[in-house]
Design an enzyme around this catalytic site. Structure first.
Site, PDB file in Angstrom:
ATOM      1  N   VAL A   1      -6.519  -8.708   9.911  1.00  0.00           N
ATOM      2  CA  VAL A   1      -7.519  -9.777  10.100  1.00  0.00           C
ATOM      3  C   VAL A   1      -6.819 -11.106  10.374  1.00  0.00           C
ATOM      4  CG1 VAL A   1      -9.405  -8.793   8.730  1.00  0.00           C
ATOM      5  CG2 VAL A   1      -7.628 -10.144   7.599  1.00  0.00           C
TER       6      VAL A   1
ATOM      7  N   TRP B   1       0.834  -1.205   0.000  1.00  0.00           N
ATOM      8  CA  TRP B   1       0.000   0.000   0.000  1.00  0.00           C
ATOM      9  C   TRP B   1       0.865   1.249   0.000  1.00  0.00           C
ATOM     10  CZ3 TRP B   1      -1.836  -3.753   3.862  1.00  0.00           C
ATOM     11  CH2 TRP B   1      -2.941  -4.496   3.403  1.00  0.00           C
TER      12      TRP B   1
ATOM     13  N   ALA C   1     -14.540  -8.013   8.909  1.00  0.00           N
ATOM     14  CA  ALA C   1     -14.369  -6.776   8.133  1.00  0.00           C
ATOM     15  C   ALA C   1     -14.118  -7.170   6.695  1.00  0.00           C
ATOM     16  CB  ALA C   1     -13.189  -5.981   8.671  1.00  0.00           C
TER      17      ALA C   1
HETATM   18  C1  FA5 Z   1      -7.420  -3.811   1.036  1.00  0.00           C
HETATM   19  O1  FA5 Z   1      -7.355  -2.647   0.624  1.00  0.00           O
HETATM   20  C2  FA5 Z   1      -7.926  -4.117   2.390  1.00  0.00           C
HETATM   21  N1  FA5 Z   1      -8.072  -2.918   3.135  1.00  0.00           N
HETATM   22  C3  FA5 Z   1      -9.229  -4.894   2.279  1.00  0.00           C
HETATM   23  C4  FA5 Z   1      -9.676  -5.499   3.583  1.00  0.00           C
HETATM   24  C5  FA5 Z   1     -10.575  -4.814   4.383  1.00  0.00           C
HETATM   25  C6  FA5 Z   1      -9.185  -6.741   3.994  1.00  0.00           C
HETATM   26  C7  FA5 Z   1     -10.976  -5.363   5.598  1.00  0.00           C
HETATM   27  C8  FA5 Z   1      -9.579  -7.304   5.194  1.00  0.00           C
HETATM   28  C9  FA5 Z   1     -10.478  -6.612   5.987  1.00  0.00           C
HETATM   29  P1  FA5 Z   1      -6.732  -4.862  -1.255  1.00  0.00           P
HETATM   30  O2  FA5 Z   1      -5.503  -4.085  -1.448  1.00  0.00           O
HETATM   31  O3  FA5 Z   1      -6.722  -6.251  -1.729  1.00  0.00           O
HETATM   32  O4  FA5 Z   1      -7.189  -4.874   0.257  1.00  0.00           O
HETATM   33  O5  FA5 Z   1      -7.931  -4.071  -1.982  1.00  0.00           O
HETATM   34  C10 FA5 Z   1      -9.276  -4.461  -1.802  1.00  0.00           C
HETATM   35  C11 FA5 Z   1     -10.015  -4.439  -3.131  1.00  0.00           C
HETATM   36  O6  FA5 Z   1      -9.870  -3.165  -3.752  1.00  0.00           O
HETATM   37  C12 FA5 Z   1      -9.454  -5.425  -4.137  1.00  0.00           C
HETATM   38  O7  FA5 Z   1     -10.035  -6.691  -3.968  1.00  0.00           O
HETATM   39  C13 FA5 Z   1      -9.877  -4.806  -5.449  1.00  0.00           C
HETATM   40  O8  FA5 Z   1     -11.242  -5.121  -5.733  1.00  0.00           O
HETATM   41  C14 FA5 Z   1      -9.792  -3.338  -5.160  1.00  0.00           C
HETATM   42  N2  FA5 Z   1      -8.520  -2.774  -5.639  1.00  0.00           N
HETATM   43  C15 FA5 Z   1      -7.293  -2.905  -5.074  1.00  0.00           C
HETATM   44  N3  FA5 Z   1      -6.364  -2.235  -5.768  1.00  0.00           N
HETATM   45  C16 FA5 Z   1      -7.009  -1.652  -6.800  1.00  0.00           C
HETATM   46  C17 FA5 Z   1      -6.591  -0.798  -7.866  1.00  0.00           C
HETATM   47  N4  FA5 Z   1      -5.351  -0.386  -8.010  1.00  0.00           N
HETATM   48  N5  FA5 Z   1      -7.537  -0.380  -8.751  1.00  0.00           N
HETATM   49  C18 FA5 Z   1      -8.829  -0.751  -8.607  1.00  0.00           C
HETATM   50  N6  FA5 Z   1      -9.273  -1.551  -7.621  1.00  0.00           N
HETATM   51  C19 FA5 Z   1      -8.376  -1.998  -6.722  1.00  0.00           C
END
Ligand code: FA5
Length: 331
Positions: free
Chosen positions: A256, A153, A299
């Site tokens: 989590v 991130w 979550a």
């Molecule tokens: C997260 O951002 C975590 N905060 C999610 C989470 C919340 C996990 C609560 C557990 C508990 P991640 O980086 O995988 O996770 O992003 C979550 C979702 O955002 C992905 O599954 C995807 O659908 C979307 N996403 C991630 N990166 C991008 C991107 N660059 N462009 C568009 N959609 C994205």
């Protein structure tokens, strides 16, 4: 003399009556009031007259001259208005110009729809800030400094003086979990839609600015089975009975334990990741001063853009942001 004056006046009135445009009116003006006009000659000859003659004729000639000037002015105004109405800028008979009404962006529509579905399942909709501090975006979510997960991130940092609580554009909606739990006690269930930012290599499914929707449900005995039910209900409502294949896959997020990811199968047979989720980690509860032995919860964080892409069969996420009306107008 007086007869001549009368003749000039009569001719003028007749000619003025036949005048239909401003060009012609100008010719008449020069003809009857110019220096070389008949009236001009008459007025010029005043100097050769006796005082008596001058007094009598002079005043009449001046009255005639003023009358001609007034009539030309009046006619000119009439013709100007008529001409303006018929041939130039104002055609009151033309149909009005159609004002195009805009409409909501497809991502806003999808976000509204998702909010409505969760509201119907008794979730409250809350908001969090787009500019976050380092503590809420990372530390409180069990991602301390130098934790390798910070690499996933990477983001845009806000320039500021050296300080502990550095500011950044939030990389996910998860910090909103912390804000909410700092101020509320369980049980509750909330969703937090919003814009997030990442230092990201762009491709068909990755933007550096996109939308997420966080979900958080905390209580005495909330389990992963509850999460599974909520997600399945959500998909049923969001895809309106349209059959979709989805899967839960074990995954890792520091906030989590256990963690999962949810993928949906696309028409071309590939899987697209649409959300991360899991049971809230006890360290997260500790950071908001909940007792992790008393409560538990799930979550999730779903990608709104990705869900919109699947629902409307949009092949490239960048279409949402490039401002091409040919795309936007289809929704
Ligand atoms: C997260 O951002 C975590 N905060 C999610 C989470 C919340 C996990 C609560 C557990 C508990 P991640 O980086 O995988 O996770 O992003 C979550 C979702 O955002 C992905 O599954 C995807 O659908 C979307 N996403 C991630 N990166 C991008 C991107 N660059 N462009 C568009 N959609 C994205």
């Amino acid at each position: 003399m007086l007869e001549k004056l009368k003749k000039i006046r009569d001719e003028f009135v007749k000619e003025l009556g036949n005048t239909q445009d401003l060009d012609h009116l100008e010719k008449i003006r020069v003809k009857y009031t110019g220096r070389k006009s008949e009236l001009g000659d008459l007025l010029g000859s005043l100097k050769d007259m006796t005082v008596e003659e001058r007094r009598e004729f002079g005043s009449k000639a001046n009255i005639a001259r003023n009358e001609i000037d007034d009539l030309i002015k009046e006619k000119g105004e009439n013709l100007y208005h008529k001409q303006a109405l018929t041939e130039s800028f104002l055609d009151i008979t033309k149909p009005g110009k159609k004002i195009e009404a805009g409409h909501l962006h497809p991502l806003t529509k999808v976000e509204d729809e998702i909010k409505q579905i969760f509201s119907s399942m008794n979730f409250s909709v809350v908001e969090g800030p787009e500019v976050e501090d380092e503590y809420h975006n990372f530390d409180a979510l069990n991602i301390p400094e130098n934790h390798p997960a910070r690499e996933m991130w990477d983001t845009f940092w806000i320039k500021q003086a050296e300080g502990k609580n550095r500011l950044l554009l939030r990389t996910h909606t998860s910090p909103a979990q912390i804000h909410y739990m700092e101020k509320h006690q369980p049980p509750f269930q909330i969703i937090v839609p919003g814009r997030v930012f990442r230092y990201e290599a762009l491709d068909a499914s990755h933007e550096f600015n996109f939308y997420q929707l966080e979900g958080l449900m905390v209580g005495k005995d909330i389990s992963l089975a509850n999460f599974k039910f909520v997600v399945e209900e959500f998909f049923k409502k969001f895809f309106k009975g349209q059959k979709i294949d989805f899967r839960f896959r074990a995954s890792y997020f520091p906030f989590v334990e256990p963690g999962v990811e949810v993928d949906i199968k696309l028409q071309n047979g590939n899987w697209m990741e649409v959300m991360g989720a899991g049971m809230v980690h006890r360290n997260v509860f500790n950071s908001v001063k909940y007792n992790p032995n008393d409560i538990q919860g799930f979550a999730f964080g779903m990608g709104i853009d990705r869900l919109a892409m699947i629902k409307y069969k949009i092949p490239d996420i960048r279409l949402f942001y490039n401002g091409d009306l040919r795309f936007i107008k289809q929704f």
